[in-house]
Design a protein around this motif. Structure first.
Motif, PDB file in Angstrom:
ATOM      1  N   ASN A 183     104.823 -36.775  36.763  1.00 58.92           N
ATOM      2  CA  ASN A 183     103.494 -36.376  36.300  1.00 58.92           C
ATOM      3  C   ASN A 183     102.427 -37.410  36.675  1.00 58.92           C
ATOM      4  N   LYS A 198      99.098 -35.249  36.492  1.00 59.34           N
ATOM      5  CA  LYS A 198      99.201 -34.449  35.271  1.00 59.34           C
ATOM      6  C   LYS A 198      99.269 -35.368  34.047  1.00 59.34           C
ATOM      7  N   ASP A 221     100.144 -36.948  30.515  1.00 60.71           N
ATOM      8  CA  ASP A 221     101.436 -36.960  29.828  1.00 60.71           C
ATOM      9  C   ASP A 221     101.503 -38.164  28.901  1.00 60.71           C
ATOM     10  N   GLY A 267      95.649 -39.071  33.650  1.00 56.82           N
ATOM     11  CA  GLY A 267      95.315 -38.428  34.908  1.00 56.82           C
ATOM     12  C   GLY A 267      94.879 -39.413  35.977  1.00 56.82           C
TER      13      GLY A 267
END
Length: 138
Positions: free
Chosen positions: A57, A62, A64, A86
């Motif tokens: 991620n 992404k 997380d 991010g």
């Protein structure tokens, strides 16, 4: 009346002292959640798949969040919360349950995860010239 007031005062002080002592020993009873990545002293790494998913991620942008729980040789838990927004990994390092450690909570930013075989580290961390060690499966 004064006698009862003195007894009550002594009782309250005693309960406060006992409560504070138990507060330190209760921290030894920390139980990781089922989703935590747990790095044990015997080389086991529980939920390693979840750690690898977090790394993926961070590579794909992404958001997380995970927690890594490691243990000192005395058995005290060391908590490391990793949050990826991010762009950057934010680390919150909690050593307050370590009887012989710093007993602090520190937060700092890092650039990316580094995987070398079975060793997981984080590089580009504020205040760290060398990689920040996270976990290792043996």
């Amino acid at each position: 009346m004064i006698r009862y007031l003195g007894f009550a005062t002594v009782s309250i002080i005693f309960l406060l002292i006992v409560g504070c002592v138990n507060m330190k020993t209760d921290s030894k009873n920390f139980v990781p959640s089922d989703t935590d990545i747990v790095n044990t002293n015997n080389g086991d790494l529980k939920n390693e798949t979840r750690l690898k998913e977090f790394i993926k991620n961070t590579e794909t942008g992404k958001k997380d969040k995970i927690r890594v729980v490691a243990y000192t040789k005395e058995g005290d838990p060391l908590l490391t919360d990793l949050t990826y927004n991010g762009e950057q990994i934010e680390i919150t390092d909690d050593t307050t349950r370590d009887e012989y450690g710093r007993g602090e909570i520190n937060t700092f930013g890092c650039e990316k995860m580094l995987v070398e075989g079975t060793k997981y580290s984080i590089i580009g961390c504020q205040g760290y010239e060398i990689p920040y060690y996270l976990a290792e499966r043996r």
